[in-house]
Design a protein around this motif. Structure first.
Motif, PDB file in Angstrom:
ATOM      1  N   LYS A 213       0.888  -1.163   0.045  1.00  0.00           N
ATOM      2  CA  LYS A 213       0.104   0.035   0.151  1.00  0.00           C
ATOM      3  C   LYS A 213       0.939   1.368  -0.118  1.00  0.00           C
ATOM      4  O   LYS A 213       0.669   2.086  -0.610  1.00  0.00           O
ATOM      5  N   MET A 214       2.099   1.167   0.811  1.00  0.00           N
ATOM      6  CA  MET A 214       2.921   2.133   0.641  1.00  0.00           C
ATOM      7  C   MET A 214       3.565   2.685  -0.529  1.00  0.00           C
ATOM      8  O   MET A 214       3.520   3.696  -1.018  1.00  0.00           O
TER       9      MET A 214
ATOM     10  N   ASP B 149       1.018   3.951  -2.758  1.00  0.00           N
ATOM     11  CA  ASP B 149       0.782   5.267  -2.889  1.00  0.00           C
ATOM     12  C   ASP B 149       1.695   6.291  -3.189  1.00  0.00           C
ATOM     13  O   ASP B 149       1.734   7.320  -3.698  1.00  0.00           O
TER      14      ASP B 149
ATOM     15  N   TYR C  26       1.825   6.481  -6.967  1.00  0.00           N
ATOM     16  CA  TYR C  26       0.829   7.329  -7.729  1.00  0.00           C
ATOM     17  C   TYR C  26       1.083   8.875  -7.164  1.00  0.00           C
ATOM     18  O   TYR C  26       0.610   9.730  -7.881  1.00  0.00           O
ATOM     19  N   ASN C  27       1.548   9.127  -6.053  1.00  0.00           N
ATOM     20  CA  ASN C  27       1.481  10.422  -5.346  1.00  0.00           C
ATOM     21  C   ASN C  27       3.002  11.177  -5.353  1.00  0.00           C
ATOM     22  O   ASN C  27       2.766  12.497  -5.105  1.00  0.00           O
ATOM     23  N   TYR C  28       3.975  10.479  -5.316  1.00  0.00           N
ATOM     24  CA  TYR C  28       5.285  11.155  -5.102  1.00  0.00           C
ATOM     25  C   TYR C  28       5.798  11.641  -6.581  1.00  0.00           C
ATOM     26  O   TYR C  28       6.064  10.762  -7.213  1.00  0.00           O
TER      27      TYR C  28
ATOM     28  N   THR D 156       5.312  11.390 -11.609  1.00  0.00           N
ATOM     29  CA  THR D 156       5.385  10.404 -10.578  1.00  0.00           C
ATOM     30  C   THR D 156       5.643   9.010 -11.279  1.00  0.00           C
ATOM     31  O   THR D 156       5.910   8.907 -12.500  1.00  0.00           O
TER      32      THR D 156
END
Length: 140
Positions: free
Chosen positions: A37-38, A41, A44-46, A57
């Motif tokens: 999950k990390m 995440d 997709y987001n960093y 990203t």
């Protein structure tokens, strides 16, 4: 089998490979544990600063490369289909098959090293049937 039969099967497999790979755009990955999950995440987001004002990203970069994979197989199938429909001269067909063997052989090797079973099988089958078409196409 005749050269055209090998090539028809290769064309079908190139289109199937492009389509199956494009299906990956229809679903989002779901993490099954905290680490996955990390990772998802972050992908997709960093946003990374890639210079010259580009911030992307990892998901965007992978998507672009993934789309190119499908497009390369679509292009290969379309070229082969066109050559088959035009009754291309064997010498030209054999030359283009040689180029495709190099490209799709390299793609197959990369899939074997870096991916998982479905892309390995599909790219391997494309390579095998292109090789069969190349062997069966007269040299003159």
């Amino acid at each position: 089998m005749k050269s055209s039969t090998w090539l028809k099967i290769a064309i079908l497999l190139q289109f199937v490979t492009a389509f199956v790979h494009a299906l990956s755009f229809l679903s989002d990955p779901v993490g099954t544990n905290d680490q996955e999950k990390m990772l998802i995440d972050l992908m997709y987001n960093y946003s990374m600063d890639l210079g010259a004002g580009y911030q992307r990203t990892m998901h965007e970069i992978v998507n672009a490369l993934s789309a190119c994979f499908s497009l390369v197989y679509l292009l290969g199938g379309a070229i082969n289909w066109y050559l088959l429909r035009q009754n291309a001269e064997p010498r030209m067909l054999r030359g283009l098959l040689t180029i495709q063997l190099a490209v799709f052989g390299f793609a197959f090797a990369l899939m074997v090293i870096y991916t998982f079973l479905p892309p390995i099988v599909l790219t391997g089958l494309v390579f095998v049937f292109l090789f069969g078409a190349w062997v069966k196409t007269p040299k003159t």
